[in-house]
Design a protein around this motif. Structure first.
Motif, PDB file in Angstrom:
ATOM      1  N   MET A   1       0.848  -1.164   0.000  1.00 44.33           N
ATOM      2  CA  MET A   1       0.000   0.000   0.000  1.00 44.33           C
ATOM      3  C   MET A   1       0.896   1.230   0.000  1.00 44.33           C
ATOM      4  SD  MET A   1      -2.855   1.191   2.763  1.00 44.33           S
ATOM      5  CE  MET A   1      -4.079   0.051   2.178  1.00 44.33           C
ATOM      6  N   TYR A   2       0.582   2.142  -0.899  1.00 47.22           N
ATOM      7  CA  TYR A   2       1.322   3.398  -1.002  1.00 47.22           C
ATOM      8  C   TYR A   2       0.349   4.536  -0.745  1.00 47.22           C
ATOM      9  CZ  TYR A   2       4.604   6.830  -2.911  1.00 47.22           C
ATOM     10  OH  TYR A   2       5.477   7.867  -3.078  1.00 47.22           O
ATOM     11  N   VAL A   3       0.760   5.479   0.092  1.00 49.29           N
ATOM     12  CA  VAL A   3      -0.074   6.630   0.420  1.00 49.29           C
ATOM     13  C   VAL A   3       0.649   7.886  -0.046  1.00 49.29           C
ATOM     14  CG1 VAL A   3      -1.200   7.935   2.263  1.00 49.29           C
ATOM     15  CG2 VAL A   3      -1.021   5.445   2.433  1.00 49.29           C
ATOM     16  N   GLY A   4      -0.049   8.712  -0.808  1.00 51.37           N
ATOM     17  CA  GLY A   4       0.531   9.969  -1.276  1.00 51.37           C
ATOM     18  C   GLY A   4      -0.527  11.044  -1.360  1.00 51.37           C
ATOM     19  N   MET A  11       0.836   7.758  -9.614  1.00 49.59           N
ATOM     20  CA  MET A  11       1.554   7.293 -10.793  1.00 49.59           C
ATOM     21  C   MET A  11       2.776   6.470 -10.381  1.00 49.59           C
ATOM     22  SD  MET A  11       3.574   9.478 -13.714  1.00 49.59           S
ATOM     23  CE  MET A  11       4.761  10.038 -12.506  1.00 49.59           C
ATOM     24  N   ALA A  12       3.542   6.964  -9.418  1.00 50.27           N
ATOM     25  CA  ALA A  12       4.734   6.251  -8.957  1.00 50.27           C
ATOM     26  C   ALA A  12       4.365   4.902  -8.337  1.00 50.27           C
ATOM     27  CB  ALA A  12       5.493   7.103  -7.954  1.00 50.27           C
ATOM     28  N   ALA A  13       3.299   4.877  -7.553  1.00 50.41           N
ATOM     29  CA  ALA A  13       2.859   3.628  -6.928  1.00 50.41           C
ATOM     30  C   ALA A  13       2.428   2.606  -7.972  1.00 50.41           C
ATOM     31  CB  ALA A  13       1.718   3.908  -5.959  1.00 50.41           C
ATOM     32  N   THR A  14       1.762   3.074  -9.017  1.00 52.34           N
ATOM     33  CA  THR A  14       1.340   2.187 -10.107  1.00 52.34           C
ATOM     34  C   THR A  14       2.559   1.603 -10.803  1.00 52.34           C
ATOM     35  OG1 THR A  14      -0.693   3.447 -10.423  1.00 52.34           O
ATOM     36  CG2 THR A  14       0.030   2.051 -12.259  1.00 52.34           C
ATOM     37  N   LYS A  15       3.510   2.453 -11.141  1.00 46.55           N
ATOM     38  CA  LYS A  15       4.709   1.991 -11.843  1.00 46.55           C
ATOM     39  C   LYS A  15       5.543   1.049 -10.982  1.00 46.55           C
ATOM     40  CE  LYS A  15       5.158   5.700 -15.132  1.00 46.55           C
ATOM     41  NZ  LYS A  15       6.038   6.676 -15.769  1.00 46.55           N
ATOM     42  N   TYR A  18       2.690  -1.352  -6.540  1.00 44.09           N
ATOM     43  CA  TYR A  18       2.041  -1.477  -5.229  1.00 44.09           C
ATOM     44  C   TYR A  18       0.654  -2.080  -5.380  1.00 44.09           C
ATOM     45  CZ  TYR A  18       5.563   1.055  -2.591  1.00 44.09           C
ATOM     46  OH  TYR A  18       6.721   1.422  -1.969  1.00 44.09           O
ATOM     47  N   GLY A  19       0.222  -2.831  -4.385  1.00 43.06           N
ATOM     48  CA  GLY A  19      -1.074  -3.501  -4.427  1.00 43.06           C
ATOM     49  C   GLY A  19      -2.247  -2.559  -4.269  1.00 43.06           C
ATOM     50  N   ALA A  20      -2.057  -1.463  -3.543  1.00 44.07           N
ATOM     51  CA  ALA A  20      -3.125  -0.482  -3.347  1.00 44.07           C
ATOM     52  C   ALA A  20      -2.520   0.907  -3.345  1.00 44.07           C
ATOM     53  CB  ALA A  20      -3.861  -0.736  -2.043  1.00 44.07           C
ATOM     54  N   ARG A  41      -5.637   7.407 -11.024  1.00 43.93           N
ATOM     55  CA  ARG A  41      -6.708   7.236 -10.034  1.00 43.93           C
ATOM     56  C   ARG A  41      -6.263   6.330  -8.897  1.00 43.93           C
ATOM     57  NH1 ARG A  41     -12.689   7.466 -12.349  1.00 43.93           N
ATOM     58  NH2 ARG A  41     -12.409   9.495 -13.318  1.00 43.93           N
ATOM     59  N   PRO A  42      -6.457   6.799  -7.670  1.00 41.62           N
ATOM     60  CA  PRO A  42      -6.142   5.949  -6.520  1.00 41.62           C
ATOM     61  C   PRO A  42      -7.241   4.914  -6.296  1.00 41.62           C
ATOM     62  CG  PRO A  42      -7.047   8.028  -5.790  1.00 41.62           C
ATOM     63  CD  PRO A  42      -6.910   8.126  -7.289  1.00 41.62           C
ATOM     64  N   ASP A  43      -6.915   3.904  -5.523  1.00 45.62           N
ATOM     65  CA  ASP A  43      -7.921   2.916  -5.144  1.00 45.62           C
ATOM     66  C   ASP A  43      -8.807   3.449  -4.023  1.00 45.62           C
ATOM     67  OD1 ASP A  43      -6.947   0.795  -6.890  1.00 45.62           O
ATOM     68  OD2 ASP A  43      -5.202   0.760  -5.559  1.00 45.62           O
TER      69      ASP A  43
END
Length: 65
Positions: A1-4, A11-15, A18-20, A41-43
Motif C-alpha cells: 500500500m502506497y499513500v501519497g 503514478m509512482a505507486a502504479t509503476k 504497489y497492491g493499493a 486514479r487511486p484505489d
C-alpha cells in the motif's frame, strides 16, 4: 500500500507495482481532484491520515505497531 497526496504519487505507486494506491487530501490537491483524476486514479481517497487505520480495518489488514 502506497499513500501519497498528489497524482504523481499515485503514478509512482502504479509503476512500482504497489497492491493499493491511497490518496490523502492533505497537500495541494483536493479530495475531488484526487478522486476524479483522469489518468492517475487511486484505489482509495482519504481526507486525512487519521482515516488510514479505519481503511486498514475495513480491508482486514493488520496495522503496524
Amino acid at each position: 500500500m502506497y499513500v501519497g497526496d498528489e497524482p504523481r504519487d499515485i503514478m509512482a505507486a502504479t509503476k512500482a507495482g504497489y497492491g493499493a494506491k491511497v490518496a490523502v487530501a492533505t497537500g495541494p490537491a483536493t479530495f475531488g481532484y484526487l478522486r476524479d483524476h483522469r489518468e492517475h486514479r487511486p484505489d482509495f481517497v482519504m481526507n486525512s491520515m487519521a482515516e488510514l487505520i479505519d481503511l486498514l480495518d475495513r480491508l482486514g489488514l493488520p496495522d503496524e505497531q
